[in-house]
Design a protein around this motif. Structure first.
Motif, mmCIF file in Angstrom:
data_model
loop_
_atom_site.group_PDB
_atom_site.id
_atom_site.type_symbol
_atom_site.label_atom_id
_atom_site.label_comp_id
_atom_site.label_asym_id
_atom_site.label_seq_id
_atom_site.Cartn_x
_atom_site.Cartn_y
_atom_site.Cartn_z
ATOM 1 N N VAL A 1 -52.813 39.648 -16.678
ATOM 2 C CA VAL A 1 -52.480 39.006 -17.477
ATOM 3 C C VAL A 1 -51.855 41.042 -17.584
ATOM 4 C CG1 VAL A 1 -53.586 37.267 -18.666
ATOM 5 C CG2 VAL A 1 -54.517 39.850 -19.456
ATOM 6 N N ILE A 2 -50.903 40.638 -18.589
ATOM 7 C CA ILE A 2 -49.865 42.515 -18.912
ATOM 8 C C ILE A 2 -49.931 42.047 -20.985
ATOM 9 C CG2 ILE A 2 -48.021 43.475 -19.157
ATOM 10 C CD1 ILE A 2 -47.275 42.745 -16.320
ATOM 11 N N TRP A 3 -51.047 42.899 -21.480
ATOM 12 C CA TRP A 3 -50.650 43.088 -22.685
ATOM 13 C C TRP A 3 -49.629 43.840 -23.821
ATOM 14 C CZ3 TRP A 3 -53.323 39.483 -25.034
ATOM 15 C CH2 TRP A 3 -54.910 38.477 -24.188
ATOM 16 N N ALA A 4 -48.968 43.517 -24.693
ATOM 17 C CA ALA A 4 -47.902 44.579 -24.826
ATOM 18 C C ALA A 4 -48.167 44.406 -26.833
ATOM 19 C CB ALA A 4 -46.611 43.513 -24.807
ATOM 20 N N ILE A 5 -47.512 45.018 -27.504
ATOM 21 C CA ILE A 5 -47.601 45.250 -28.594
ATOM 22 C C ILE A 5 -46.228 45.818 -29.289
ATOM 23 C CG2 ILE A 5 -48.695 46.153 -30.548
ATOM 24 C CD1 ILE A 5 -51.286 46.543 -29.587
ATOM 25 N N ASP A 6 -45.699 44.829 -30.155
ATOM 26 C CA ASP A 6 -44.656 45.174 -30.770
ATOM 27 C C ASP A 6 -45.430 45.960 -32.402
ATOM 28 O OD1 ASP A 6 -41.596 45.921 -30.878
ATOM 29 O OD2 ASP A 6 -41.323 43.782 -29.605
ATOM 30 N N ALA B 1 -50.982 45.515 -16.396
ATOM 31 C CA ALA B 1 -50.655 46.302 -17.436
ATOM 32 C C ALA B 1 -50.437 46.144 -18.458
ATOM 33 C CB ALA B 1 -49.201 46.929 -16.995
ATOM 34 N N THR B 2 -50.421 47.354 -19.268
ATOM 35 C CA THR B 2 -49.872 47.179 -20.664
ATOM 36 C C THR B 2 -48.606 47.960 -21.462
ATOM 37 O OG1 THR B 2 -51.462 49.665 -20.920
ATOM 38 C CG2 THR B 2 -52.519 47.128 -21.312
ATOM 39 N N LEU C 1 -52.051 55.074 -27.289
ATOM 40 C CA LEU C 1 -53.020 55.911 -26.984
ATOM 41 C C LEU C 1 -54.470 54.241 -27.460
ATOM 42 C CD1 LEU C 1 -53.724 58.740 -29.126
ATOM 43 C CD2 LEU C 1 -54.357 58.650 -27.374
ATOM 44 N N ALA C 2 -54.032 53.518 -28.311
ATOM 45 C CA ALA C 2 -54.907 52.424 -28.445
ATOM 46 C C ALA C 2 -55.210 50.870 -26.865
ATOM 47 C CB ALA C 2 -54.243 51.110 -29.837
ATOM 48 N N LEU C 3 -53.711 51.448 -27.121
ATOM 49 C CA LEU C 3 -53.802 50.439 -25.351
ATOM 50 C C LEU C 3 -54.128 50.990 -24.243
ATOM 51 C CD1 LEU C 3 -49.974 49.134 -25.436
ATOM 52 C CD2 LEU C 3 -51.917 47.736 -25.743
ATOM 53 N N LYS C 4 -54.138 52.296 -24.237
ATOM 54 C CA LYS C 4 -54.291 53.719 -22.993
ATOM 55 C C LYS C 4 -56.300 53.364 -23.504
ATOM 56 C CE LYS C 4 -50.800 55.901 -21.449
ATOM 57 N NZ LYS C 4 -50.399 57.155 -20.882
ATOM 58 N N THR C 5 -56.837 53.152 -24.346
ATOM 59 C CA THR C 5 -58.209 53.241 -24.459
ATOM 60 C C THR C 5 -58.928 52.189 -24.244
ATOM 61 O OG1 THR C 5 -57.746 55.130 -26.697
ATOM 62 C CG2 THR C 5 -59.637 54.215 -25.764
ATOM 63 N N CYS C 6 -57.969 51.214 -24.932
ATOM 64 C CA CYS C 6 -58.863 49.541 -24.967
ATOM 65 C C CYS C 6 -58.297 49.110 -23.546
ATOM 66 C CB CYS C 6 -58.032 48.687 -25.565
ATOM 67 S SG CYS C 6 -58.415 47.118 -26.037
ATOM 68 N N TRP C 7 -57.272 49.323 -22.656
ATOM 69 C CA TRP C 7 -57.539 49.129 -21.198
ATOM 70 C C TRP C 7 -57.067 49.839 -20.693
ATOM 71 C CZ3 TRP C 7 -54.848 45.757 -25.005
ATOM 72 C CH2 TRP C 7 -55.501 44.333 -24.943
ATOM 73 N N SER C 8 -58.301 50.858 -20.284
ATOM 74 C CA SER C 8 -58.347 52.476 -19.460
ATOM 75 C C SER C 8 -58.079 51.674 -18.380
ATOM 76 C CB SER C 8 -58.872 52.996 -19.710
ATOM 77 O OG SER C 8 -60.285 52.597 -19.910
ATOM 78 N N GLU C 9 -58.584 51.083 -18.240
ATOM 79 C CA GLU C 9 -57.418 50.697 -16.595
ATOM 80 C C GLU C 9 -56.948 50.459 -15.396
ATOM 81 O OE1 GLU C 9 -61.664 48.835 -15.401
ATOM 82 O OE2 GLU C 9 -61.714 51.123 -16.942
ATOM 83 N N ALA C 10 -55.191 50.002 -16.714
ATOM 84 C CA ALA C 10 -54.471 49.910 -16.707
ATOM 85 C C ALA C 10 -53.674 50.362 -16.779
ATOM 86 C CB ALA C 10 -54.188 48.122 -17.271
#
Ligand SMILES: [Zn+2]
Length: 298
Positions: free
Chosen positions: A160-165, A217-218, A228-237
Motif C-alpha cells: 500500500v501507499i500511505w499519504a497525508i493531506d 511508499a509514503t 518527518l512523521a511519515l518517514k519515522t512511522c514507515w522508515s523502510e518506505a
C-alpha cells in the motif's frame, strides 16, 4: 407551548413521505419467545434528504415473558439510523453527498451548500462543514472495512501507499488531516486540529502502522512535520512529494511575476472593443447605431 432557543428557529419541514420502521427482531434473543410491539414510537423526526423532507419513526418491541432475563427490555428499530444519525435532521444521503462532492469532486463547502440549496435542502455553510466532519467520522468508524479493502489492494499491488493531506476546509486556522491510501484512493482516517506536531502525528498514525501490509511508499507535500512523521512511522518506505503539491511549490517562485503579467495583459486587453455577439437578432445590431449600419450585399 414549547420554548425554542432564539438562535435556533424551528424549521417548518413538510414531509412528502413517511417511513415507519419496526424493530428487526421477531423473537427475544434470550428466551426465544415472540417479542411484543410497543405502542409509542421510540423516535420520530422529519429529516431533509435529497428526495425532499421525510418523516421517520421507529417502533421498538419488548420481551413480555415474565422470568426472562430480558423481560421488559426494549429492542429498538435500529434501521432508523440508516436514514439519519442520532440528533441530526439531515439524511445520510446528504452526508454522503457532501463527502463525495468534497473529496472526489474537490468542491468547496460553499459550492456544495449552494448545490444543496438548489436541490431544496435548507442548510448553511457551517452545517455543511459539520456534516462533512460527521461523514469523516463515519468513515473512520468503519476501520474493519478499510482494513479488508486494503487487503485486496495490497494483494494486487504488492503493498500500500500511505499519504497525508492537510486541508483547510473552513478557511481558518484549523487543519483537517486526512490519511488515505493512494492506490485504492480511500480515506482511512481524519483528524481536525490547529496544527499537529511530529509526535502528535506519529501517535495518530500508530493504529495504521500496525496494519499488516507492506508499505511501498509514503506521500505528502513538503510540510516538514508531515514528512518527518511519515518517514519515522514507515522508515523502510521511500517518501515522495505529491506531484500536485510539488508543482505548486515550484510555481511559487514565479507566482508574483505571473500575477503582474496577468494584470498587465488584462489592462491592455481591457482597452479593446468588446467581442461582438455571433448572431445579433435580425434588424438589431449591437455593434453600430442603426443609421451607421453598412449595407450588406446579398
Ligand atoms: Zn425474553
Amino acid at each position: 407551548m414549547e420554548k425554542l432557543a432564539r438562535h435556533r428557529p424551528k424549521r417548518e419541514l413538510v414531509p412528502t413521505k413517511r417511513v415507519l420502521i419496526d424493530s428487526d427482531l421477531g423473537q427475544c434473543p434470550s428466551c426465544q419467545k415472540e417479542l411484543k410491539p410497543r405502542r409509542p414510537w421510540h423516535m420520530h423526526k422529519t429529516i431533509q434528504t435529497l428526495e425532499g423532507p421525510i418523516f421517520v419513526a421507529g417502533k421498538s418491541k419488548e420481551c413480555g415473558t415474565p422470568g426472562c432475563e430480558n423481560y421488559g427490555k426494549h429492542y429498538y428499530a435500529s434501521r432508523v439510523w440508516l436514514m439519519s444519525l442520532p440528533n441530526s435532521t439531515y439524511g445520510l444521503d446528504v452526508l454522503t453527498f457532501i463527502g463525495w462532492q468534497h473529496d472526489h469532486e474537490h468542491r468547496q463547502l460553499v459550492e456544495i451548500q449552494r448545490e444543496l440549496n438548489q436541490r431544496g435542502v435548507a442548510i448553511n455553510e457551517r452545517n455543511v462543514g459539520k456534516l462533512y466532519r460527521q461523514f469523516l467520522a463515519l468513515l473512520a468508524g468503519s476501520r474493519t472495512d478499510i482494513e479488508e479493502n486494503l487487503v485486496e489492494t495490497a494483494a494486487s499491488y504488492g503493498g500500500v501507499i500511505w499519504a497525508i493531506d492537510a486541508l483547510q476546509p473552513e478557511g481558518d486556522g484549523t487543519l483537517l488531516y486526512v490519511l488515505y491510501e493512494v492506490l485504492s484512493g480511500k480515506p482511512v482516517a481524519a483528524l481536525q486540529r490547529e496544527h499537529l506536531s511530529e509526535p502528535e502525528l506519529l501517535e495518530w498514525l500508530q493504529p495504521y502502522k500496525a496494519f499488516p501490509f507492506k508499505v511501498l511508499a509514503t506521500l505528502s507535500d513538503g510540510e516538514a512535520s508531515l514528512v518527518l512523521a511519515l518517514k519515522t512511522c514507515w522508515s523502510e518506505a521511500p517518501h515522495q512529494r505529491c506531484q500536485a503539491h510539488f508543482l505548486n511549490n515550484l510555481a511559487e517562485a514565479v507566482w508574483e511575476d505571473d500575477e503582474l503579467l496577468r494584470k498587465n495583459m488584462r489592462q491592455d486587453l481591457g482597452g479593446l472593443a468588446a467581442v461582438p455577439e455571433n448572431e445579433p437578432p435580425e434588424g438589431d445590431s449591437p455593434l453600430l447605431p442603426e443609421k451607421a449600419q453598412p449595407e450588406i450585399p446579398n
